[in-house]
Design an enzyme around this catalytic site. Structure first.
Site, PDB file in Angstrom:
ATOM      1  N   HIS A 139       6.884 -26.742  -1.775  1.00  0.00           N
ATOM      2  CA  HIS A 139       5.975 -28.008  -2.313  1.00  0.00           C
ATOM      3  C   HIS A 139       4.875 -27.649  -3.203  1.00  0.00           C
ATOM      4  O   HIS A 139       3.845 -28.255  -3.469  1.00  0.00           O
ATOM      5  CB  HIS A 139       5.541 -29.142  -1.261  1.00  0.00           C
ATOM      6  CG  HIS A 139       7.140 -29.616  -0.637  1.00  0.00           C
ATOM      7  ND1 HIS A 139       7.390 -30.838  -0.807  1.00  0.00           N
ATOM      8  CD2 HIS A 139       7.601 -29.300   0.554  1.00  0.00           C
ATOM      9  CE1 HIS A 139       8.201 -31.239  -0.150  1.00  0.00           C
ATOM     10  NE2 HIS A 139       8.438 -30.084   0.748  1.00  0.00           N
ATOM     11  N   LYS A 199     -14.141   0.554  -3.927  1.00  0.00           N
ATOM     12  CA  LYS A 199     -15.255   1.149  -2.758  1.00  0.00           C
ATOM     13  C   LYS A 199     -16.383   1.996  -3.422  1.00  0.00           C
ATOM     14  O   LYS A 199     -17.744   1.894  -3.220  1.00  0.00           O
ATOM     15  CB  LYS A 199     -14.643   2.098  -1.763  1.00  0.00           C
ATOM     16  CG  LYS A 199     -13.841   1.604  -0.956  1.00  0.00           C
ATOM     17  CD  LYS A 199     -13.388   2.467   0.280  1.00  0.00           C
ATOM     18  CE  LYS A 199     -12.398   1.850   1.144  1.00  0.00           C
ATOM     19  NZ  LYS A 199     -11.837   3.077   2.007  1.00  0.00           N
ATOM     20  N   GLU A 226       0.810  -1.210   0.049  1.00  0.00           N
ATOM     21  CA  GLU A 226       0.011  -0.047   0.092  1.00  0.00           C
ATOM     22  C   GLU A 226       0.883   1.172  -0.020  1.00  0.00           C
ATOM     23  O   GLU A 226       0.471   2.279  -0.612  1.00  0.00           O
ATOM     24  CB  GLU A 226      -0.907   0.081   1.039  1.00  0.00           C
ATOM     25  CG  GLU A 226      -2.478   0.294   0.955  1.00  0.00           C
ATOM     26  CD  GLU A 226      -3.440  -0.095   2.050  1.00  0.00           C
ATOM     27  OE1 GLU A 226      -4.293  -0.533   1.813  1.00  0.00           O
ATOM     28  OE2 GLU A 226      -3.152   0.755   3.109  1.00  0.00           O
TER      29      GLU A 226
HETATM   30  O1  PA5 Z   1      -3.027   1.773   5.770  1.00  0.00           O
HETATM   31  C1  PA5 Z   1      -4.173   2.125   5.911  1.00  0.00           C
HETATM   32  O2  PA5 Z   1      -4.368   3.298   6.094  1.00  0.00           O
HETATM   33  C2  PA5 Z   1      -5.341   1.300   5.673  1.00  0.00           C
HETATM   34  O3  PA5 Z   1      -5.136  -0.053   5.191  1.00  0.00           O
HETATM   35  C3  PA5 Z   1      -6.249   1.270   6.548  1.00  0.00           C
HETATM   36  O4  PA5 Z   1      -5.773   0.702   7.714  1.00  0.00           O
HETATM   37  C4  PA5 Z   1      -7.601   0.487   6.151  1.00  0.00           C
HETATM   38  O5  PA5 Z   1      -8.051   0.920   4.929  1.00  0.00           O
HETATM   39  C5  PA5 Z   1      -8.563   0.465   7.389  1.00  0.00           C
HETATM   40  O6  PA5 Z   1      -9.033   1.899   7.732  1.00  0.00           O
HETATM   41  P1  PA5 Z   1      -9.565   2.262   8.648  1.00  0.00           P
HETATM   42  O7  PA5 Z   1      -8.805   2.312  10.044  1.00  0.00           O
HETATM   43  O8  PA5 Z   1      -9.810   3.908   8.593  1.00  0.00           O
HETATM   44  O9  PA5 Z   1     -11.066   1.670   8.810  1.00  0.00           O
END
Ligand code: PA5
Length: 434
Positions: free
Chosen positions: A303, A417, A282
């Site tokens: 494996h 989303k 990310e």
């Molecule tokens: O690293 C990040 O910001 C994301 O992976 C969030 O942790 C994830 O989308 C969850 O978001 P939130 O804590 O706002 O529900």
């Protein structure tokens, strides 16, 4: 000396340019990180967090953890992405397989499986449970739905008043739907600092509450992270293993190795892989750039994926985690008839066999033109976990800046989303389907 040893000797022959040649660039980025002048610099709160974390809030975390252990058999931790992967990784890393603790930790809200939630409700029907709902934005759909369902179950079981005493909300200090729900209902609240993004939040109450509730010594975890913070606070590659790791993977990437696999030889590392994939995937995967991060658990996956790694496309490298002392062990017994022909290993610990598997695989993969970075950690303890978390966080920031992307945003996550909201008929998204 670093608590994590980094060995890149096996990688060097694959590189035309060595990581040390990047020192100037690394020093410049180091300045950008520490002076908070780069892209996304509003989210650098994790940098000093092991020192500057809110001590009063941490005391509340420990008190809440104690209360949860007293009031419940199960803690349901609701969250997705950075709001659950760190604590799940920590739990797996630090728990003994098959050993049931006093408090069972179950995760929910990290997908939208009705089957999972229905079974969880059934499982909880005869158990005392508490909920820790975690969402920084407070608006994420997966945990919000799971929380709505589980809150209802908790209220039906204990009544609204007692349910309030069993719900702990970890969220933003003043925004979001979860903040509003928690405030209005009077749930105990814990804050995710503004300047710490989800995937960098394991050392905030996001990770500290579930892990403390599970009985893990989070003080030691924070100590490990603090020592790592000091160790990786200078730019010199010869003494900053986090930067040396970042520089090495950058050079592998620019030389055509587009996939990095994190591999470990202990099942307790499997969720560390998941946390690591989210952190790097990310943070780096944007603007059509970034290493694709994958993972494997060896020798299990030797494996399955092993064939591909040995002989498939030559565009990957591995980062291997070696745990020096995995704790408990088993000696291989002798058998008088030796029908299974294993007596040559009699009296040897399984960890010895595992280590030879690691060494043999590294040799084979190197011969198959897959470079191997080796990370050695001493064992499965909270100090090492905290240290390693900080190591990867710092390496990740350097890595993303090396390819000139913002390490702290995730604009691509919005795409699915929007479509999902449109398909579900959420107000404001109608135009997407036209
Ligand atoms: O690293 C990040 O910001 C994301 O992976 C969030 O942790 C994830 O989308 C969850 O978001 P939130 O804590 O706002 O529900």
């Amino acid at each position: 000396m670093s608590h994590i040893q980094l060995n890149i000797n096996e990688v060097r022959p694959f590189l035309t340019e060595q990581p040390e040649s990047l020192q100037k660039k690394v020093s410049e980025i180091h300045k950008v990180i520490h002076e908070k002048t780069g892209q996304g610099s509003d989210y650098l709160g994790w940098l000093d967090l092991p020192k500057t974390y809110d001590k009063e809030e941490y005391a509340r975390v420990l008190a809440a953890a104690k209360k949860i252990r007293k009031q419940s058999q199960v803690l349901v931790v609701i969250g997705i992405g950075g709001s659950y992967l760190g604590s799940k990784a920590g739990l797996e890393f630090l728990s003994e397989p098959f050993k049931k603790g006093k408090l069972e930790i179950i995760f929910a809200g990290h997908h939208m499986s009705g089957k999972y939630l229905a079974n969880l409700l059934e499982y909880l029907s005869n158990k005392k449970f508490s909920i820790n709902v975690i969402s920084k934005s407070g608006t994420t759909t997966e945990p919000a739905i799971a929380f709505r369902v589980l809150k209802r179950a908790l209220e039906e079981k204990f009544g609204k008043e007692e349910a309030k005493e069993r719900i702990y909300a970890t969220t933003d200090k003043k925004r979001g739907a979860l903040y509003t729900v928690a405030k209005q209902n009077g749930y105990e609240m814990f804050i995710i600092p503004d300047d710490v993004g989800g995937r960098y939040s394991v050392l905030t109450p996001v990770g500290l509450l579930p892990l403390s509730a599970a009985g893990i010594n989070t003080k030691l975890m924070l100590k490990g992270a603090k020592d790592a913070m000091v160790r990786f606070s200078k730019p010199k590659l010869e003494s900053n293993e986090a930067y040396l790791y970042a520089a090495t993977r950058y050079l592998l990437y620019t030389s055509g190795k587009k996939i990095e696999m994190l591999v470990g030889y202990e099942p307790s590392l499997l969720y560390l892989n998941e946390w690591w994939k989210q952190l790097f995937g990310e943070s780096e995967g944007k603007d059509h750039k970034g290493l694709f991060v994958a993972s494997a658990g060896f020798s299990t996956d030797l494996h399955s994926l092993g064939q591909y790694i040995q002989e498939g496309e030559r565009d990957l490298f591995e980062t291997v985690i070696h745990v020096e002392d995995s704790g408990k062990d088993v000696l291989i017994p002798e058998e008088s008839n030796d029908l299974d022909e294993l007596n040559y290993l009699k009296g040897k610990p399984i960890s010895y066999v595992n280590l030879q598997a690691l060494k043999g695989t590294m040799m084979a993969h190197k011969d198959g033109l897959v470079p191997n970075i080796l990370l050695t950690i001493p064992g499965f303890d909270p100090y090492t976990f905290g240290y390693m978390v900080y190591f990867f966080e710092k390496a990740c920031a350097m890595s993303a800046y090396l390819i000139d992307v913002n390490p702290f945003n995730q604009p691509g996550v919005e795409a699915y989303k929007k479509n999902m909201f449109a398909l579900l008929g959420k107000k404001g998204y109608e135009h997407i389907l036209k």
